[in-house]
Write an enzyme that holds these catalytic residues in place. Structure first.
Site, PDB file in Angstrom:
ATOM      1  N   CYS A 112      55.150 -64.509  77.912  1.00 38.95           N
ATOM      2  CA  CYS A 112      53.890 -64.373  78.969  1.00 38.95           C
ATOM      3  C   CYS A 112      54.125 -62.959  79.807  1.00 38.95           C
ATOM      4  CB  CYS A 112      54.153 -65.422  79.963  1.00 38.95           C
ATOM      5  SG  CYS A 112      52.917 -65.393  81.296  1.00 38.95           S
ATOM      6  N   HIS A 216      53.410 -70.392  77.233  1.00 35.65           N
ATOM      7  CA  HIS A 216      54.830 -70.754  77.639  1.00 35.65           C
ATOM      8  C   HIS A 216      55.381 -71.808  76.809  1.00 35.65           C
ATOM      9  CE1 HIS A 216      55.183 -68.617  81.640  1.00 35.65           C
ATOM     10  NE2 HIS A 216      54.162 -68.494  81.523  1.00 35.65           N
ATOM     11  N   GLU A 218      58.515 -72.769  76.787  1.00 34.54           N
ATOM     12  CA  GLU A 218      59.586 -73.591  77.151  1.00 34.54           C
ATOM     13  C   GLU A 218      58.839 -74.770  78.055  1.00 34.54           C
ATOM     14  OE1 GLU A 218      58.277 -70.818  78.294  1.00 34.54           O
ATOM     15  OE2 GLU A 218      58.189 -70.811  80.531  1.00 34.54           O
TER      16      GLU A 218
END
Ligand code: MN
Length: 246
Positions: A112, A216, A218
Protein backbone atom coordinates in the site's frame (compact mmCIF):
# COMPACT_ATOMS: atom_id res chain seq x y z
CA UNK A 1 18.58 -19.48 11.42
CA UNK A 2 15.27 -17.94 10.37
CA UNK A 3 15.65 -14.64 8.52
CA UNK A 4 15.04 -11.34 10.29
CA UNK A 5 12.44 -9.22 8.50
CA UNK A 6 12.40 -5.49 9.31
CA UNK A 7 8.97 -3.84 9.14
CA UNK A 8 8.56 -0.08 8.98
CA UNK A 9 6.24 1.50 11.56
CA UNK A 10 3.61 4.20 11.67
CA UNK A 11 3.85 7.23 13.98
CA UNK A 12 0.80 7.77 16.18
CA UNK A 13 -0.15 9.78 19.21
CA UNK A 14 -1.12 7.36 22.00
CA UNK A 15 -2.42 7.75 25.53
CA UNK A 16 0.39 6.98 27.96
CA UNK A 17 1.14 7.62 31.64
CA UNK A 18 2.45 11.11 30.83
CA UNK A 19 -0.59 11.92 28.71
CA UNK A 20 -0.62 11.87 24.93
CA UNK A 21 2.75 10.83 23.55
CA UNK A 22 4.28 9.95 20.20
CA UNK A 23 4.71 6.24 19.44
CA UNK A 24 6.01 3.98 16.66
CA UNK A 25 3.19 1.52 15.93
CA UNK A 26 2.40 -1.51 13.78
CA UNK A 27 -0.69 -3.68 13.51
CA UNK A 28 -0.12 -7.26 14.64
CA UNK A 29 -1.37 -8.51 11.26
CA UNK A 30 2.09 -7.68 9.84
CA UNK A 31 4.07 -9.52 12.49
CA UNK A 32 1.60 -12.43 12.38
CA UNK A 33 2.13 -12.77 8.64
CA UNK A 34 5.95 -12.66 8.88
CA UNK A 35 5.91 -15.23 11.69
CA UNK A 36 3.57 -17.53 9.72
CA UNK A 37 5.91 -17.26 6.74
CA UNK A 38 8.86 -18.41 8.86
CA UNK A 39 10.57 -15.05 9.44
CA UNK A 40 11.46 -13.17 12.61
CA UNK A 41 9.77 -9.75 12.55
CA UNK A 42 11.53 -6.71 13.93
CA UNK A 43 9.92 -3.27 14.05
CA UNK A 44 11.90 -0.44 12.50
CA UNK A 45 11.83 3.02 14.05
CA UNK A 46 12.99 5.88 11.83
CA UNK A 47 16.71 6.68 12.01
CA UNK A 48 18.70 9.47 10.33
CA UNK A 49 19.91 8.72 6.80
CA UNK A 50 23.56 7.97 7.78
CA UNK A 51 22.33 5.15 10.07
CA UNK A 52 20.11 3.41 7.51
CA UNK A 53 23.02 1.38 6.12
CA UNK A 54 23.81 -0.06 9.56
CA UNK A 55 20.17 -0.99 10.01
CA UNK A 56 19.87 -2.65 6.61
CA UNK A 57 23.06 -4.64 7.26
CA UNK A 58 21.30 -6.33 10.18
CA UNK A 59 18.08 -7.42 8.47
CA UNK A 60 17.58 -10.09 5.81
CA UNK A 61 14.39 -8.72 4.31
CA UNK A 62 12.15 -5.65 4.47
CA UNK A 63 8.42 -5.00 4.67
CA UNK A 64 7.31 -1.44 3.93
CA UNK A 65 3.98 -1.14 5.74
CA UNK A 66 0.85 0.88 5.07
CA UNK A 67 -0.05 4.24 6.56
CA UNK A 68 -0.64 7.88 5.79
CA UNK A 69 0.11 9.77 2.60
CA UNK A 70 3.56 10.57 1.28
CA UNK A 71 4.19 14.33 1.29
CA UNK A 72 3.21 15.41 -2.27
CA UNK A 73 6.19 17.80 -2.27
CA UNK A 74 8.28 14.63 -2.73
CA UNK A 75 6.81 14.20 -6.22
CA UNK A 76 6.27 17.83 -7.16
CA UNK A 77 2.64 18.20 -6.12
CA UNK A 78 0.83 20.12 -3.38
CA UNK A 79 -1.04 19.18 -0.23
CA UNK A 80 -4.84 19.23 -0.37
CA UNK A 81 -7.61 18.43 2.11
CA UNK A 82 -8.02 14.82 0.93
CA UNK A 83 -4.58 13.99 2.33
CA UNK A 84 -3.88 12.62 5.79
CA UNK A 85 -1.10 11.40 8.04
CA UNK A 86 1.78 13.14 6.28
CA UNK A 87 4.94 12.67 8.36
CA UNK A 88 8.28 14.12 7.32
CA UNK A 89 10.40 11.80 9.43
CA UNK A 90 8.66 8.64 8.18
CA UNK A 91 8.89 9.76 4.55
CA UNK A 92 12.59 10.57 4.85
CA UNK A 93 13.41 7.27 6.57
CA UNK A 94 11.44 5.07 4.19
CA UNK A 95 12.75 6.84 1.08
CA UNK A 96 16.31 6.23 2.27
CA UNK A 97 15.38 2.61 3.12
CA UNK A 98 14.09 2.10 -0.43
CA UNK A 99 17.18 3.59 -2.06
CA UNK A 100 19.50 1.50 0.12
CA UNK A 101 17.41 -1.66 -0.31
CA UNK A 102 17.52 -1.18 -4.09
CA UNK A 103 21.28 -0.58 -4.09
CA UNK A 104 21.85 -3.72 -2.02
CA UNK A 105 19.09 -5.77 -3.71
CA UNK A 106 17.54 -6.45 -0.30
CA UNK A 107 14.40 -8.63 -0.63
CA UNK A 108 11.44 -6.30 -0.07
CA UNK A 109 7.66 -6.56 0.18
CA UNK A 110 6.05 -3.13 -0.29
CA UNK A 111 2.43 -2.85 0.85
CA UNK A 112 0.00 0.00 0.00
CA UNK A 113 1.83 3.14 1.19
CA UNK A 114 4.98 1.01 0.87
CA UNK A 115 4.42 0.62 -2.88
CA UNK A 116 3.79 4.35 -3.14
CA UNK A 117 7.00 5.13 -1.22
CA UNK A 118 8.99 2.87 -3.56
CA UNK A 119 7.55 4.66 -6.56
CA UNK A 120 8.14 8.16 -5.19
CA UNK A 121 11.61 7.37 -3.79
CA UNK A 122 12.77 6.21 -7.23
CA UNK A 123 11.28 9.04 -9.27
CA UNK A 124 7.59 8.26 -9.85
CA UNK A 125 4.47 10.21 -8.89
CA UNK A 126 1.05 9.54 -7.37
CA UNK A 127 -2.61 10.18 -8.10
CA UNK A 128 -3.38 12.46 -5.15
CA UNK A 129 -6.98 11.26 -4.64
CA UNK A 130 -8.68 8.43 -6.57
CA UNK A 131 -12.32 9.48 -5.87
CA UNK A 132 -11.61 13.01 -7.13
CA UNK A 133 -9.65 12.04 -10.23
CA UNK A 134 -10.78 8.54 -11.25
CA UNK A 135 -14.24 8.66 -9.71
CA UNK A 136 -14.11 5.20 -8.13
CA UNK A 137 -15.47 4.90 -4.60
CA UNK A 138 -14.43 1.30 -3.96
CA UNK A 139 -10.73 1.70 -3.19
CA UNK A 140 -11.27 2.71 0.43
CA UNK A 141 -13.37 0.02 2.08
CA UNK A 142 -12.77 -0.15 5.84
CA UNK A 143 -14.18 -2.21 8.69
CA UNK A 144 -14.34 -6.00 8.56
CA UNK A 145 -14.11 -5.90 4.75
CA UNK A 146 -10.33 -5.50 5.11
CA UNK A 147 -10.30 -9.26 5.77
CA UNK A 148 -12.18 -9.99 2.52
CA UNK A 149 -11.11 -9.97 -1.10
CA UNK A 150 -13.75 -7.67 -2.58
CA UNK A 151 -11.84 -5.91 -5.39
CA UNK A 152 -10.78 -7.62 -8.62
CA UNK A 153 -7.19 -7.15 -9.77
CA UNK A 154 -5.89 -8.35 -13.15
CA UNK A 155 -2.21 -9.25 -13.09
CA UNK A 156 0.21 -9.50 -16.00
CA UNK A 157 0.69 -13.29 -16.18
CA UNK A 158 4.45 -12.81 -16.63
CA UNK A 159 4.93 -10.76 -13.47
CA UNK A 160 6.48 -12.00 -10.23
CA UNK A 161 3.37 -11.31 -8.15
CA UNK A 162 1.26 -13.51 -10.48
CA UNK A 163 3.85 -16.28 -10.28
CA UNK A 164 3.98 -16.06 -6.49
CA UNK A 165 0.20 -16.08 -5.97
CA UNK A 166 -0.38 -18.60 -8.78
CA UNK A 167 -3.06 -16.70 -10.69
CA UNK A 168 -3.62 -13.65 -12.93
CA UNK A 169 -7.00 -12.88 -11.40
CA UNK A 170 -7.03 -11.95 -7.77
CA UNK A 171 -9.63 -10.74 -5.30
CA UNK A 172 -8.03 -8.27 -2.88
CA UNK A 173 -8.96 -5.76 -0.20
CA UNK A 174 -8.51 -2.03 -0.80
CA UNK A 175 -7.67 0.61 1.81
CA UNK A 176 -6.17 3.46 -0.21
CA UNK A 177 -7.24 6.75 -1.75
CA UNK A 178 -3.99 7.33 -3.68
CA UNK A 179 -2.25 5.24 -6.35
CA UNK A 180 0.67 5.30 -8.76
CA UNK A 181 0.41 7.91 -11.52
CA UNK A 182 3.77 7.83 -13.37
CA UNK A 183 5.76 4.70 -12.62
CA UNK A 184 9.34 5.31 -11.56
CA UNK A 185 12.06 4.72 -14.19
CA UNK A 186 12.85 1.00 -14.47
CA UNK A 187 9.40 -0.02 -13.22
CA UNK A 188 6.27 -1.18 -15.01
CA UNK A 189 2.67 -1.56 -13.84
CA UNK A 190 1.82 -5.27 -13.58
CA UNK A 191 -1.59 -5.24 -11.91
CA UNK A 192 -4.70 -3.11 -12.30
CA UNK A 193 -8.14 -2.87 -10.75
CA UNK A 194 -11.11 -2.88 -13.16
CA UNK A 195 -11.10 0.95 -13.24
CA UNK A 196 -7.47 0.97 -14.41
CA UNK A 197 -5.94 1.99 -11.08
CA UNK A 198 -2.47 0.47 -10.72
CA UNK A 199 -2.44 -2.21 -8.02
CA UNK A 200 1.04 -3.72 -8.49
CA UNK A 201 4.38 -2.57 -9.94
CA UNK A 202 7.56 -4.45 -10.76
CA UNK A 203 11.23 -3.51 -11.15
CA UNK A 204 13.05 -4.43 -14.36
CA UNK A 205 15.93 -6.23 -12.62
CA UNK A 206 14.75 -9.52 -11.05
CA UNK A 207 17.96 -9.56 -9.00
CA UNK A 208 16.08 -7.20 -6.67
CA UNK A 209 13.46 -9.44 -5.09
CA UNK A 210 10.81 -6.74 -4.81
CA UNK A 211 7.09 -7.40 -4.57
CA UNK A 212 5.02 -4.20 -4.53
CA UNK A 213 1.24 -4.36 -4.11
CA UNK A 214 -1.37 -1.70 -3.45
CA UNK A 215 -3.63 -4.00 -1.40
CA UNK A 216 -3.07 -5.34 2.13
CA UNK A 217 -2.00 -9.02 2.14
CA UNK A 218 -1.31 -8.86 5.89
CA UNK A 219 -5.03 -8.62 6.67
CA UNK A 220 -5.93 -11.32 4.14
CA UNK A 221 -3.13 -13.52 5.49
CA UNK A 222 -4.73 -13.22 8.92
CA UNK A 223 -7.91 -14.53 7.25
CA UNK A 224 -5.96 -17.52 5.86
CA UNK A 225 -5.91 -16.32 2.25
CA UNK A 226 -3.31 -18.57 0.53
CA UNK A 227 -2.30 -15.94 -2.07
CA UNK A 228 -1.51 -13.41 0.65
CA UNK A 229 0.45 -15.89 2.73
CA UNK A 230 2.36 -16.76 -0.45
CA UNK A 231 3.58 -13.15 -0.79
CA UNK A 232 5.08 -13.22 2.71
CA UNK A 233 6.54 -16.69 2.15
CA UNK A 234 8.10 -15.50 -1.12
CA UNK A 235 9.78 -12.64 0.78
CA UNK A 236 11.11 -14.96 3.48
CA UNK A 237 12.27 -17.54 0.93
CA UNK A 238 13.99 -14.82 -1.12
CA UNK A 239 16.23 -13.89 1.81
CA UNK A 240 18.24 -17.11 1.43
CA UNK A 241 18.72 -16.96 -2.34
CA UNK A 242 18.53 -13.15 -2.50
CA UNK A 243 16.06 -13.61 -5.33
CA UNK A 244 12.48 -14.69 -5.78
CA UNK A 245 12.22 -18.43 -6.37
CA UNK A 246 8.98 -18.99 -8.25
MN1 MN B 1 -7.51 -0.78 -4.68
Amino acid sequence: MPPVIGISTRPRELESPEGESSAHTLQRTYTNAVLRAGGVPVLLAPVPDPQVGALIDRIDGLVLSGGGDVDPARYGSATDDTMFGIDFERDQFEIELVRTAKAQRLPTLAICRGLQVVNVALGGSLIEDIPTEVGSADHTILGHEVFNGHQHVSLDPTCLVAKVVGTNDLQVNSIHHQAVREVAPGFRPVGRADDGVIEAIEFEDPEWALLAVQWHPEYLSDADDPASLALFKALVDATAARQLTV
